[in-house]
Design an enzyme around this catalytic site. Structure first.
Site, PDB file in Angstrom:
ATOM      1  N   GLN A 147       0.842  -1.196   0.000  1.00  0.00           N
ATOM      2  CA  GLN A 147       0.000   0.000   0.000  1.00  0.00           C
ATOM      3  C   GLN A 147       0.878   1.246   0.000  1.00  0.00           C
ATOM      4  OE1 GLN A 147      -3.063   0.199   3.016  1.00  0.00           O
ATOM      5  NE2 GLN A 147      -3.655   2.251   2.371  1.00  0.00           N
ATOM      6  N   PHE A 148       1.230   1.713  -1.195  1.00  0.00           N
ATOM      7  CA  PHE A 148       2.125   2.863  -1.327  1.00  0.00           C
ATOM      8  C   PHE A 148       1.565   4.119  -0.687  1.00  0.00           C
ATOM      9  CE2 PHE A 148      -0.606   3.581  -4.944  1.00  0.00           C
ATOM     10  CZ  PHE A 148      -0.653   4.958  -5.083  1.00  0.00           C
ATOM     11  N   THR A 149       0.251   4.195  -0.492  1.00  0.00           N
ATOM     12  CA  THR A 149      -0.352   5.402   0.066  1.00  0.00           C
ATOM     13  C   THR A 149       0.052   5.650   1.520  1.00  0.00           C
ATOM     14  OG1 THR A 149      -2.383   4.236   0.655  1.00  0.00           O
ATOM     15  CG2 THR A 149      -2.321   5.303  -1.519  1.00  0.00           C
TER      16      THR A 149
END
Length: 150
Positions: free
Chosen positions: A78-80
């Site tokens: 989850q790059f966010t």
């Protein structure tokens, strides 16, 4: 490298309506990488996750690790998690690792966690449009960053 760890009684991840990863008692771990992350970060974070004492002992105190309780891990990229809202209201993801590098680190991290836990872990699909479901037991949620070591 940043993770959000949630102690769960069950969790799963779906892609295109199909469950591709599912656990019962264990840890659902969201992970994000930066371009500066190395194998040292992977090893450090793996040890921290595997040994994190967030499961109750016989006296109801958080004193047991995922290994101690025979739990499982569901790992989701989850790059966010590296999103910044410092300027304005639309998050900037400039700190997040480039997808090619993040994917390499994600695949390596899966292997490191499996070796540390001593069994296969379940995963999401890197870069996929996923639907993650969980029952957060507690609720218990821990955030750890390998750069600040907290």
């Amino acid at each position: 490298m940043r993770v959000v760890i949630q102690r769960v009684s069950k969790s799963n991840v779906e892609v295109s309506g199909e469950v591709i990863g599912e656990i019962k008692t264990g840890l659902m771990v969201l992970v994000s990488f930066v371009d500066e992350d190395t194998d040292i970060d992977l090893e450090w974070m793996s040890k921290k996750i595997i040994n994190l004492r967030v499961f109750n002992d016989d006296e109801g105190k958080m004193n047991r690790s995922v290994q101690d309780v025979g739990g499982d891990i569901l790992l989701i990229s989850q790059f966010t998690l590296h999103g910044s809202t410092k300027k304005g209201n639309r998050p900037s993801f400039i700190k997040a690792a480039k997808p090619e590098y993040a994917n390499v680190m994600y695949e390596k991290f899966i292997k490191v966690l499996e070796r540390s836990l001593g069994k296969k872990i379940d995963t999401g699909e890197f870069g996929g449009d996923m639907r993650v479901s969980l029952v957060n037991h507690g609720p218990t949620t821990i955030i750890i960053d390998s750069k600040t070591k907290e």
